[in-house]
Motif scaffolding. Structure first.
Motif, PDB file in Angstrom:
ATOM      1  N   VAL A  32       0.878  -1.399   0.001  1.00  0.00           N
ATOM      2  CA  VAL A  32       0.072  -0.016  -0.056  1.00  0.00           C
ATOM      3  C   VAL A  32       0.907   1.183   0.041  1.00  0.00           C
ATOM      4  O   VAL A  32       0.542   2.177  -0.758  1.00  0.00           O
ATOM      5  CB  VAL A  32      -1.135   0.102   1.283  1.00  0.00           C
ATOM      6  CG1 VAL A  32      -1.568   1.357   1.443  1.00  0.00           C
ATOM      7  CG2 VAL A  32      -2.018  -1.016   1.072  1.00  0.00           C
ATOM      8  N   VAL A  33       2.042   1.104   0.763  1.00  0.00           N
ATOM      9  CA  VAL A  33       2.875   2.442   0.907  1.00  0.00           C
ATOM     10  C   VAL A  33       3.584   2.620  -0.417  1.00  0.00           C
ATOM     11  O   VAL A  33       3.526   3.767  -0.807  1.00  0.00           O
ATOM     12  CB  VAL A  33       3.824   2.381   2.075  1.00  0.00           C
ATOM     13  CG1 VAL A  33       4.682   3.251   2.001  1.00  0.00           C
ATOM     14  CG2 VAL A  33       3.113   2.311   3.479  1.00  0.00           C
ATOM     15  N   ALA A  34       3.956   1.398  -1.087  1.00  0.00           N
ATOM     16  CA  ALA A  34       4.887   1.508  -2.392  1.00  0.00           C
ATOM     17  C   ALA A  34       3.604   2.293  -3.564  1.00  0.00           C
ATOM     18  O   ALA A  34       4.191   2.741  -4.331  1.00  0.00           O
ATOM     19  CB  ALA A  34       5.351   0.277  -2.657  1.00  0.00           C
ATOM     20  N   ARG A  35       2.564   1.612  -3.316  1.00  0.00           N
ATOM     21  CA  ARG A  35       1.609   2.128  -4.586  1.00  0.00           C
ATOM     22  C   ARG A  35       1.312   3.635  -4.232  1.00  0.00           C
ATOM     23  O   ARG A  35       1.212   4.470  -5.067  1.00  0.00           O
ATOM     24  CB  ARG A  35       0.176   1.358  -4.222  1.00  0.00           C
ATOM     25  CG  ARG A  35      -0.855   1.634  -5.123  1.00  0.00           C
ATOM     26  CD  ARG A  35      -2.048   0.829  -4.949  1.00  0.00           C
ATOM     27  NE  ARG A  35      -3.292   1.210  -5.710  1.00  0.00           N
ATOM     28  CZ  ARG A  35      -4.103   2.035  -5.089  1.00  0.00           C
ATOM     29  NH1 ARG A  35      -3.902   2.751  -4.031  1.00  0.00           N
ATOM     30  NH2 ARG A  35      -5.044   2.284  -6.008  1.00  0.00           N
ATOM     31  N   ARG A  36       0.997   4.021  -3.031  1.00  0.00           N
ATOM     32  CA  ARG A  36       0.868   5.332  -2.749  1.00  0.00           C
ATOM     33  C   ARG A  36       1.960   6.251  -3.179  1.00  0.00           C
ATOM     34  O   ARG A  36       1.871   7.268  -3.934  1.00  0.00           O
ATOM     35  CB  ARG A  36       0.718   5.796  -1.338  1.00  0.00           C
ATOM     36  CG  ARG A  36       0.293   7.174  -1.252  1.00  0.00           C
ATOM     37  CD  ARG A  36      -0.242   7.428   0.333  1.00  0.00           C
ATOM     38  NE  ARG A  36      -0.268   9.015   0.370  1.00  0.00           N
ATOM     39  CZ  ARG A  36      -0.814   9.433   1.566  1.00  0.00           C
ATOM     40  NH1 ARG A  36      -1.463   8.856   2.410  1.00  0.00           N
ATOM     41  NH2 ARG A  36      -1.165  10.797   1.580  1.00  0.00           N
ATOM     42  N   PHE A  37       3.328   5.770  -2.878  1.00  0.00           N
ATOM     43  CA  PHE A  37       4.487   6.305  -3.266  1.00  0.00           C
ATOM     44  C   PHE A  37       4.469   6.677  -4.830  1.00  0.00           C
ATOM     45  O   PHE A  37       4.922   7.801  -5.556  1.00  0.00           O
ATOM     46  CB  PHE A  37       5.916   5.864  -3.006  1.00  0.00           C
ATOM     47  CG  PHE A  37       7.069   6.324  -3.375  1.00  0.00           C
ATOM     48  CD1 PHE A  37       7.571   7.669  -2.901  1.00  0.00           C
ATOM     49  CD2 PHE A  37       7.823   5.714  -4.405  1.00  0.00           C
ATOM     50  CE1 PHE A  37       8.687   8.206  -3.505  1.00  0.00           C
ATOM     51  CE2 PHE A  37       8.993   6.055  -4.992  1.00  0.00           C
ATOM     52  CZ  PHE A  37       9.494   7.482  -4.440  1.00  0.00           C
ATOM     53  N   LEU A  38       4.273   5.367  -5.608  1.00  0.00           N
ATOM     54  CA  LEU A  38       4.322   5.378  -7.080  1.00  0.00           C
ATOM     55  C   LEU A  38       3.180   6.385  -7.666  1.00  0.00           C
ATOM     56  O   LEU A  38       3.326   7.196  -8.591  1.00  0.00           O
ATOM     57  CB  LEU A  38       4.266   4.111  -7.587  1.00  0.00           C
ATOM     58  CG  LEU A  38       5.276   3.257  -7.429  1.00  0.00           C
ATOM     59  CD1 LEU A  38       4.898   1.613  -7.942  1.00  0.00           C
ATOM     60  CD2 LEU A  38       6.585   3.639  -8.136  1.00  0.00           C
ATOM     61  N   LEU A  39       1.946   6.402  -7.084  1.00  0.00           N
ATOM     62  CA  LEU A  39       1.030   7.250  -7.542  1.00  0.00           C
ATOM     63  C   LEU A  39       1.464   8.942  -7.363  1.00  0.00           C
ATOM     64  O   LEU A  39       1.366   9.567  -8.246  1.00  0.00           O
ATOM     65  CB  LEU A  39       0.001   7.301  -6.767  1.00  0.00           C
ATOM     66  CG  LEU A  39      -1.032   5.945  -7.223  1.00  0.00           C
ATOM     67  CD1 LEU A  39      -2.304   5.620  -6.117  1.00  0.00           C
ATOM     68  CD2 LEU A  39      -1.674   5.985  -8.729  1.00  0.00           C
ATOM     69  N   GLU A  40       1.809   9.287  -6.306  1.00  0.00           N
ATOM     70  CA  GLU A  40       2.393  10.470  -6.029  1.00  0.00           C
ATOM     71  C   GLU A  40       3.549  11.187  -6.728  1.00  0.00           C
ATOM     72  O   GLU A  40       3.466  12.128  -7.097  1.00  0.00           O
ATOM     73  CB  GLU A  40       2.363  10.653  -4.394  1.00  0.00           C
ATOM     74  CG  GLU A  40       1.229  10.678  -3.656  1.00  0.00           C
ATOM     75  CD  GLU A  40       1.403  11.077  -2.332  1.00  0.00           C
ATOM     76  OE1 GLU A  40       2.578  11.221  -1.648  1.00  0.00           O
ATOM     77  OE2 GLU A  40       0.395  11.138  -1.395  1.00  0.00           O
ATOM     78  N   ARG A  41       4.484   9.968  -6.939  1.00  0.00           N
ATOM     79  CA  ARG A  41       5.561  10.257  -7.727  1.00  0.00           C
ATOM     80  C   ARG A  41       5.066  10.665  -9.370  1.00  0.00           C
ATOM     81  O   ARG A  41       5.884  11.410  -9.944  1.00  0.00           O
ATOM     82  CB  ARG A  41       6.539   9.029  -7.815  1.00  0.00           C
ATOM     83  CG  ARG A  41       7.750   9.344  -8.381  1.00  0.00           C
ATOM     84  CD  ARG A  41       8.547   8.249  -8.396  1.00  0.00           C
ATOM     85  NE  ARG A  41       9.988   8.167  -9.180  1.00  0.00           N
ATOM     86  CZ  ARG A  41      10.539   7.400 -10.070  1.00  0.00           C
ATOM     87  NH1 ARG A  41      10.028   6.252  -9.895  1.00  0.00           N
ATOM     88  NH2 ARG A  41      11.638   7.526 -10.607  1.00  0.00           N
ATOM     89  N   GLY A  42       3.885  10.006  -9.584  1.00  0.00           N
ATOM     90  CA  GLY A  42       3.653  10.387 -10.949  1.00  0.00           C
ATOM     91  C   GLY A  42       2.748  11.409 -11.056  1.00  0.00           C
ATOM     92  O   GLY A  42       2.186  11.829 -12.219  1.00  0.00           O
ATOM     93  N   GLY A  43       2.468  12.235 -10.245  1.00  0.00           N
ATOM     94  CA  GLY A  43       1.915  13.683 -10.225  1.00  0.00           C
ATOM     95  C   GLY A  43       0.576  13.541  -9.603  1.00  0.00           C
ATOM     96  O   GLY A  43      -0.341  14.443  -9.966  1.00  0.00           O
ATOM     97  N   ALA A  44       0.170  12.770  -8.911  1.00  0.00           N
ATOM     98  CA  ALA A  44      -1.006  12.550  -8.247  1.00  0.00           C
ATOM     99  C   ALA A  44      -1.257  13.662  -7.068  1.00  0.00           C
ATOM    100  O   ALA A  44      -0.103  13.952  -6.487  1.00  0.00           O
ATOM    101  CB  ALA A  44      -1.411  11.075  -8.008  1.00  0.00           C
ATOM    102  N   VAL A  45      -2.456  13.981  -6.846  1.00  0.00           N
ATOM    103  CA  VAL A  45      -2.526  14.836  -5.615  1.00  0.00           C
ATOM    104  C   VAL A  45      -3.438  14.449  -4.805  1.00  0.00           C
ATOM    105  O   VAL A  45      -4.453  13.434  -5.212  1.00  0.00           O
ATOM    106  CB  VAL A  45      -3.007  16.265  -6.051  1.00  0.00           C
ATOM    107  CG1 VAL A  45      -1.923  17.042  -6.804  1.00  0.00           C
ATOM    108  CG2 VAL A  45      -4.375  16.292  -6.691  1.00  0.00           C
ATOM    109  N   GLU A  46      -3.152  14.545  -3.234  1.00  0.00           N
ATOM    110  CA  GLU A  46      -4.284  13.753  -2.369  1.00  0.00           C
ATOM    111  C   GLU A  46      -5.654  14.355  -2.388  1.00  0.00           C
ATOM    112  O   GLU A  46      -5.643  15.810  -2.231  1.00  0.00           O
ATOM    113  CB  GLU A  46      -3.534  14.054  -0.912  1.00  0.00           C
ATOM    114  CG  GLU A  46      -4.514  13.217   0.154  1.00  0.00           C
ATOM    115  CD  GLU A  46      -3.642  13.125   1.412  1.00  0.00           C
ATOM    116  OE1 GLU A  46      -4.356  13.682   2.366  1.00  0.00           O
ATOM    117  OE2 GLU A  46      -2.855  12.846   1.472  1.00  0.00           O
TER     118      GLU A  46
END
Length: 159
Positions: A32-46
């Protein structure tokens, strides 16, 4: 029938079962942490998302990732690789902006801005009712509005 298990053997089985569950839980947490890191690294915003109307109106925390023709929204606490919601850019209209209500503050923080969004009617008129509500910080809202108003060069919208 076999002999009953000794207390030592039973303890060993319970211990190994506990360790196996602990390892599986830790692996899921790392995923879950790795998935969130990859999403945010790709330009996602919370941002938080909920349906504007209907029985299931709880705020869900997630990450929004801007694409050329849609906003893909992913749940934070999920291993599912696909977005939980996709908000097409074409016809998307911000219908309102507000601060969180006292009911919203049970799930949101006071520094967020809530916007209501819907899609234009087929005749081009504004939507009558919102479909989703998004809650995000001021910076994320500025990015969302910029994304909504801009169009990548060379993009041709299909009718």
């Amino acid at each position: 029938m076999g002999e009953p298990l000794s207390s030592e053997a039973l303890f060993l089985i319970v211990e190994r079962l506990f360790l196996a569950l602990l390892v599986v839980s830790l692996l899921a947490l790392v995923a879950v942490v790795a998935r969130r890191f990859l999403l945010e690294r790709g330009g996602a915003v919370e941002c938080y998302l909920r349906r504007a109307v209907g029985p299931h109106r709880a705020w869900r925390i997630g990450c929004g990732r801007y694409g050329s023709d849609e906003l893909s929204w992913y749940r934070i606490f999920s291993l599912w690789p696909r977005p939980a919601a996709e908000l097409p850019r074409r016809g998307l209209v911000v219908m309102g902006r507000r601060s969180p209500t006292p009911e919203d503050l049970a799930e949101l923080t006071g520094d967020l801005v809530v916007i209501e969004v819907g899609w234009a009617e087929p005749d081009g008129s504004d939507p009558k009712e919102p479909v989703y509500e998004l809650a995000m910080g001021e910076g994320a809202l500025t990015g969302f509005l910029s994304w909504l108003e801009s169009m990548p060069p060379g993009t041709i919208w299909q009718s």
